[in-house]
Design a protein around this motif. Sequence first.
Motif, short mmCIF file in Angstrom:
data_model
loop_
_atom_site.label_atom_id
_atom_site.label_comp_id
_atom_site.label_asym_id
_atom_site.label_seq_id
_atom_site.Cartn_x
_atom_site.Cartn_y
_atom_site.Cartn_z
N GLY A 141 6.57 -6.09 -14.91
CA GLY A 141 5.18 -6.33 -15.29
C GLY A 141 4.39 -7.15 -14.29
N LYS A 142 4.96 -7.39 -13.11
CA LYS A 142 4.28 -8.25 -12.13
C LYS A 142 4.10 -7.51 -10.79
CE LYS A 142 6.20 -12.52 -14.07
NZ LYS A 142 7.01 -13.72 -13.79
N THR A 143 2.90 -7.66 -10.24
CA THR A 143 2.58 -7.04 -8.95
C THR A 143 1.83 -8.04 -8.08
OG1 THR A 143 0.36 -6.21 -9.49
CG2 THR A 143 2.24 -4.86 -10.20
N VAL A 144 1.51 -7.62 -6.86
CA VAL A 144 0.75 -8.48 -5.95
C VAL A 144 -0.76 -8.36 -6.16
CG1 VAL A 144 2.57 -8.41 -4.20
CG2 VAL A 144 0.71 -6.72 -4.12
N ILE A 145 -1.20 -7.57 -7.13
CA ILE A 145 -2.64 -7.42 -7.39
C ILE A 145 -3.24 -8.77 -7.78
CG2 ILE A 145 -4.41 -6.30 -8.80
CD1 ILE A 145 -2.56 -3.99 -9.24
N GLN A 146 -4.34 -9.12 -7.13
CA GLN A 146 -5.08 -10.32 -7.50
C GLN A 146 -6.04 -10.00 -8.65
OE1 GLN A 146 -4.37 -13.38 -5.95
NE2 GLN A 146 -2.71 -12.09 -5.15
N THR A 147 -6.51 -11.03 -9.34
CA THR A 147 -7.34 -10.82 -10.53
C THR A 147 -8.67 -10.14 -10.22
OG1 THR A 147 -8.18 -13.07 -10.33
CG2 THR A 147 -6.31 -12.72 -11.83
N ASP A 148 -9.11 -10.20 -8.96
CA ASP A 148 -10.39 -9.58 -8.61
C ASP A 148 -10.20 -8.23 -7.92
OD1 ASP A 148 -9.33 -10.55 -6.24
OD2 ASP A 148 -11.26 -11.23 -5.45
N GLU A 149 -8.97 -7.68 -7.96
CA GLU A 149 -8.68 -6.43 -7.26
C GLU A 149 -8.42 -5.28 -8.23
OE1 GLU A 149 -6.58 -7.54 -3.05
OE2 GLU A 149 -5.33 -7.73 -4.84
N ILE A 150 -8.62 -4.08 -7.71
CA ILE A 150 -8.32 -2.86 -8.46
C ILE A 150 -7.64 -1.88 -7.50
CG2 ILE A 150 -10.64 -1.95 -7.96
CD1 ILE A 150 -10.52 -0.36 -10.55
N ILE A 151 -6.72 -1.08 -8.02
CA ILE A 151 -6.11 0.00 -7.22
C ILE A 151 -7.18 1.06 -6.98
CG2 ILE A 151 -4.35 1.80 -7.15
CD1 ILE A 151 -2.67 0.06 -9.07
N THR A 152 -7.43 1.39 -5.72
CA THR A 152 -8.45 2.40 -5.40
C THR A 152 -7.88 3.65 -4.74
OG1 THR A 152 -8.94 1.03 -3.44
CG2 THR A 152 -10.46 0.89 -5.31
N ASP A 153 -6.62 3.62 -4.33
CA ASP A 153 -6.03 4.81 -3.72
C ASP A 153 -4.52 4.66 -3.71
OD1 ASP A 153 -5.98 7.29 -2.48
OD2 ASP A 153 -6.48 6.54 -0.48
N ILE A 154 -3.83 5.79 -3.83
CA ILE A 154 -2.38 5.85 -3.64
C ILE A 154 -2.14 6.89 -2.56
CG2 ILE A 154 -0.13 6.34 -4.68
CD1 ILE A 154 -2.89 5.63 -7.07
N ILE A 155 -1.56 6.46 -1.43
CA ILE A 155 -1.34 7.36 -0.30
C ILE A 155 0.16 7.64 -0.20
CG2 ILE A 155 -1.71 7.74 2.17
CD1 ILE A 155 -3.41 4.76 0.78
N ILE A 156 0.51 8.92 -0.22
CA ILE A 156 1.92 9.29 -0.16
C ILE A 156 2.20 10.18 1.06
CG2 ILE A 156 2.34 9.05 -2.63
CD1 ILE A 156 2.02 12.01 -2.96
N ARG A 157 3.43 10.13 1.50
CA ARG A 157 3.88 10.92 2.65
C ARG A 157 4.14 12.36 2.21
NH1 ARG A 157 8.76 12.53 3.47
NH2 ARG A 157 9.57 11.13 1.87
#
Length: 293
Positions: free
Chosen positions: A158-174
């Motif tokens: 349940g823990k990630t490096v996301i800060q409280t003011d951040e949002i995931i905006t893209d997932i880039i895969i190989r």
Amino acid sequence: MIKTSEMQVVSPKSLDECLYLLNDQEKNNRLIAGGTDAVVRMKDKKWTPDIWINIKGMNELRYIRKDPSGIHVGPLTTHTDIVKSKLLQDKADVLTFAAKEVGATQMQNMGTLGGNIGNASPTGDTIPALYVLDARIELSSLYGTRTVPIEEFFIGPGKTVIQTDEIITDIIIRPQDTSEIGIFEKLGPRKAQSISIVNFAASINLDKEGHHCSSGRLAFGSVGPTIIRAKKCESMLTLDRFDKSLTHNISKVAWKEVAPISDARASSNYRRDMASALLERGLLRLMKRWENK
């Protein structure tokens, strides 16, 4: 149970508006998209933010496209979108197989890839697939954008490096090579719509005949505090002819490489046994698919 009347919900119409809301550090905000996990957490009173930021309507974050830097999947892309994508079927098959296992059809229609990542559950079905596809997670705030390799993104259950003011905006895969093929295996307490007791993803490169592997990536979920890349097992893929004997030997090493706990759903030893079994079964199925290509 929290009543709807007690909840404050705002629905930003754009990413910029969402980032301004997240930047208000005086209020406890939480993002909600598909809501498949949030509803459960609300009922358990584990998530009780001052404001829910509903981003479901932000269609600018729902896409699947390819460019020279990789395949880009928007965080609001649903599991159904992933399953139906011809690009992902051809170039990221392991992710489409994983998305098919995310609960019932209704959950696949509502649940999003970004939500599965952001919840950071070790049982998340799409996450091992993202590990073997070397995913990178783009995070945005009012102050800029940063990209984090997926193996650095999760720091605990349940823990990630996301800060409280951040949002995931893209997932880039190989994108997978033409010589690469993937598989996803899952064990749950019942046949469908279940949380994984153990899950497993693989993507490996094979020669034309399928007799030798030049490289491969293997990852387990629900057998540690975060996803486990089985690197000792990976190193064995290229040691000998890729056949039943080799996969059996690799499965024995998998038992030692995972680090599960015991809980209400399964004991640690059972999870180890099942991790070993899923790896062996998955690689055998992968061989069969390669033969039939």
